[in-house]
Scaffold this active site. Structure first.
Site, PDB file in Angstrom:
ATOM      1  N   HIS A  71      -8.281  19.919 -13.309  1.00 42.77           N
ATOM      2  CA  HIS A  71      -7.268  20.774 -12.687  1.00 42.77           C
ATOM      3  C   HIS A  71      -7.641  22.212 -12.997  1.00 42.77           C
ATOM      4  O   HIS A  71      -7.625  22.624 -14.158  1.00 42.77           O
ATOM      5  CB  HIS A  71      -5.877  20.448 -13.228  1.00 42.77           C
ATOM      6  CG  HIS A  71      -4.774  21.112 -12.484  1.00 42.77           C
ATOM      7  ND1 HIS A  71      -3.463  21.036 -12.877  1.00 42.77           N
ATOM      8  CD2 HIS A  71      -4.770  21.878 -11.366  1.00 42.77           C
ATOM      9  CE1 HIS A  71      -2.693  21.717 -12.038  1.00 42.77           C
ATOM     10  NE2 HIS A  71      -3.467  22.246 -11.117  1.00 42.77           N
ATOM     11  N   ASP A 112      -7.660  18.883  -8.506  1.00 42.82           N
ATOM     12  CA  ASP A 112      -7.016  20.006  -7.842  1.00 42.82           C
ATOM     13  C   ASP A 112      -7.788  21.259  -8.240  1.00 42.82           C
ATOM     14  O   ASP A 112      -7.697  21.724  -9.375  1.00 42.82           O
ATOM     15  CB  ASP A 112      -5.560  20.092  -8.297  1.00 42.82           C
ATOM     16  CG  ASP A 112      -4.830  21.292  -7.713  1.00 42.82           C
ATOM     17  OD1 ASP A 112      -5.448  22.057  -6.945  1.00 42.82           O
ATOM     18  OD2 ASP A 112      -3.633  21.469  -8.030  1.00 42.82           O
TER      19      ASP A 112
END
Length: 695
Positions: free
Chosen positions: A479, A560
């Protein structure tokens, strides 16, 4: 849209003064106009009667009559008091309402009276507000470019990239034109509009394409003949004022509950249900919007996302992977997702929808982002064990400095795998900030300490072996920081990640073969026994495959990345290198990264050769920022999970909602593992002193 100088040279005299206005006045075709109608107030009284059959919308049916500029329209200050209302009624207090009128309802009555009094005055908004200010610069077409404060540091939510589209007017006045219909092209071609005035016409319906005007903050549809509103009205989540005075609307769609910024919902003069009128009169428009949002039904679910088959060739060695930012519970707040019903934002609701989705997709490898330690231990790890999943989890680096009570709410990355299929050989956590400050080439770099070190993001790297085929696999779950103002930090984080993965791959390429795979059968990564039964028959176990270099190992990089195509992050991953002078680094200094550039040895591609329409969907942002990257040297894509039903999206302003428990989409891809190509070494023959050679 329009060029920056569009119509700026046009000027007009209005009420004796010359000025610019920041909205567009749309008139009728010249053959329907009265001479000098813009300046002759006496003739304005008859203007609407001569235009009842006209249909306005799109470029072909509009006359551009006034200057377009970016000055800010002043707030409308009503000049009517309750004693000045239509037909002389002192208060026009709605039936059944209490004798005490709230300030909000009094304001609504004043605005309604003003709308009635101006029913015969075409372009009234243009004439009242158009010369109030002189242009001061271009209008930002989208309202989401506001700077982020320190309080937004941890929300981990994508925003617009900061691009501002030049547009010198953002309002349109179609009031008092006697219109019976509006072309859908009006809503399709003018999506930048911030204010739209279509009051004092003869409209009986609003086209559903109205929902495309998602930048609207003010919509006035008063004094028409509307009987209902399209459910797409809920797409206009930036609305602050929705005036519907003096129509024939009896009920309002629950989708108005999406309009969480709405300050004034003008319903006076409609035969609306008394409970709605009572709610507004006592508690204000926001209270009614909240009530509608809380009572909002789930609605029809979308069609299932299609599975796109890209390669139908059979293979003995396949794998599937799921990547999903699940939206951490502490980030799922009303302040961030005001358009979402509070009960839908609650973890008690979302957790079951998330679990059903993950189970239904049934991937071999599951990479989750924004999972906090408490949810990992008490929910995901326990529940997914019933589907034979084992997990590896690491919170963000700040958890190390916290007491257990606080640390359990820190989010991180969790990687799950089917233990019947894979053996976990090794795991590694990459702490970007800690790695950066300990690099010899970055010591003393102020940007490292001021920009990279405060961002405590991590990546979880896992190394697996397929029990049945012996093939091995590296999976990265990451992330990356979210803020568009820190593109340099994102690029440095990914460069550190790829540098560390390259080193791990070289080491793991020499990893010893598994001597006894059965010993791994029921071992859990966290030291607890497997939930699965121990009496199941063993599949035939193949010997471990051998690899001569790190690039021969299949690699998946999931997560992400908060980065779109064209950014430094995207370029580094897909191209394998970026220069130290890359625009995303600006003038910041990061040791060898800025001196020599950044690179990695893997040939990585996105599993989605044609990217999805979006992977993150909110009113403020819709775009692709999540990816599944794979090493194309040793993996081949077989299929991917497709887009969300577009018809469904036309009615939903953003996620999460009843059907989508996160603001991100789940990504799934299936791969074939290619056979290892052994490197052929060229050996030069040495024949010694003999002169004879054999061909």
């Amino acid at each position: 849209m329009f060029g920056q100088n569009h119509q700026q040279s046009q000027h007009m005299m209005m009420n004796g003064a010359q000025g610019h206005q920041r909205y567009m006045q749309v008139g009728l075709a010249s053959k329907f106009q009265q001479p000098n109608q813009q300046h002759q107030h006496a003739q304005q009284q008859h203007h609407s009667h001569s235009q009842q059959q006209n249909h306005v919308g799109g470029h072909g049916g509009m006359g551009h009559q006034h200057t377009f500029s970016s000055g800010t329209m002043t707030n409308v200050t009503p000049h009517f008091t309750p004693s000045n209302l239509h037909s002389g009624t002192p208060t026009n207090n709605p039936t059944g309402l209490s004798e005490t009128i709230s300030e909000h309802w009094q304001q609504q009555l004043q605005l309604a009276a003003e709308a009635r009094a101006a029913s015969s005055n075409p372009h009234r908004h243009c004439r009242k507000e158009g010369v109030s200010r002189v242009s001061k610069g271009p209008v930002e077409a989208s309202p989401e470019h506001s700077p982020k404060g320190p309080q937004d540091e941890d929300r981990n939510r994508a925003t617009t990239s900061g691009e501002i589209r030049r547009q010198d007017w953002d309002a349109m006045d179609l009031s008092g034109q006697g219109l019976r219909a509006l072309s859908p092209s009006l809503f399709c071609d003018y999506r930048f509009l911030g204010k739209l005035f279509i009051d004092n016409n003869r409209l009986t319906r609003l086209d559903p394409s109205l929902g495309q005007l998602r930048s609207l903050t003010h919509l006035d549809v008063s004094n028409n003949q509307l009987r209902d509103l399209p459910e797409e009205i809920g797409m206009l989540v930036n609305l602050k004022s929705l005036l519907l005075f003096n129509n024939s609307i009896r009920s309002f769609p629950n989708e108005i509950g999406y309009l969480h910024k709405l300050e004034m919902l003008g319903i006076e003069g409609n035969p609306a249900a008394e409970d709605l009128r009572e709610e507004i009169s006592r508690r204000g428009s926001r209270a009614l919007v909240t009530q509608l949002r809380e009572n909002m039904a789930p609605g029809d679910p979308p069609n299932e996302r299609d599975w796109h088959i890209l390669d139908e060739a059979s293979s003995p060695d396949t794998l599937s992977v799921l990547s999903y930012n699940i939206l951490c519970d502490k980030y799922a707040t009303i302040s961030q997702y005001g358009y979402t019903p509070p009960q839908v934002l609650s973890w008690s609701y979302r957790k079951d929808v998330l679990l059903d989705e993950i189970r239904g997709l049934n991937a071999d490898i599951v990479c989750l982002q924004e999972v906090d330690q408490e949810r990992y231990n008490e929910f995901f790890r326990r529940e997914l064990a019933h589907q034979d999943y084992r997990g590896v989890f690491s919170p963000r680096a700040r958890a190390k400095t916290m007491a257990d009570k606080e640390a359990k709410f820190v989010d991180g990355c969790a990687t799950f795998y089917k233990s019947r299929k894979y053996i976990l050989l090794e795991k590694h956590v990459i702490d970007f900030a800690n790695t950066a400050i300990n690099r010899p080439d970055m010591k003393g770099e102020h940007d490292v300490f001021n920009r990279v070190m405060p961002r405590d993001h991590i990546a979880v790297v896992t190394f697996f072996e397929n029990r049945a085929t012996g093939s091995r696999l590296i999976v990265v779950n990451v992330h990356i920081y979210w803020d568009p103002a820190y593109e340099d930090v994102k690029l440095v984080q990914v460069a550190i990640m790829m540098d560390q993965v390259s080193k791990l791959a070289e080491r793991w390429a020499k990893y010893a073969p598994c001597a006894d795979k059965a010993a791994f059968r029921h071992a859990d990564v966290d030291g607890e026994p497997s939930v699965a039964g121990s009496e199941e028959s063993q599949d035939e176990l193949a010997p471990s495959q051998e690899y001569s270099s790190g690039t021969q190992l299949p690699l998946l990089v999931c997560g992400d990345f908060n980065s779109a195509a064209g950014t430094g992050v995207y370029d580094l991953i897909t191209q394998g290198n970026v220069l130290g002078s890359h625009a995303d680094l600006a003038n910041h200094s990061y040791g060898n990264f800025t001196r020599d550039g950044m690179s990695h040895p893997f040939n990585l591609k996105s599993a989605y050769s044609d990217e999805l329409s979006f992977t993150n969907y909110t009113p403020a942002f819709s775009g692709v920022i999540d990816y599944i990257w794979y090493s194309s040297t040793n993996l081949q894509v077989r299929g991917v999970l497709g887009d969300v039903d577009l018809d469904y999206l036309s009615r939903v302003p953003g996620f999460p909602n009843h059907h989508f428990p996160s603001d991100h989409l789940a990504l799934k891809a299936e791969f074939t593992v290619k056979s290892v190509r052994k490197e052929n070494k060229t050996v030069e023959a040495k024949f010694g002193p003999s002169k004879e050679r054999r061909s």
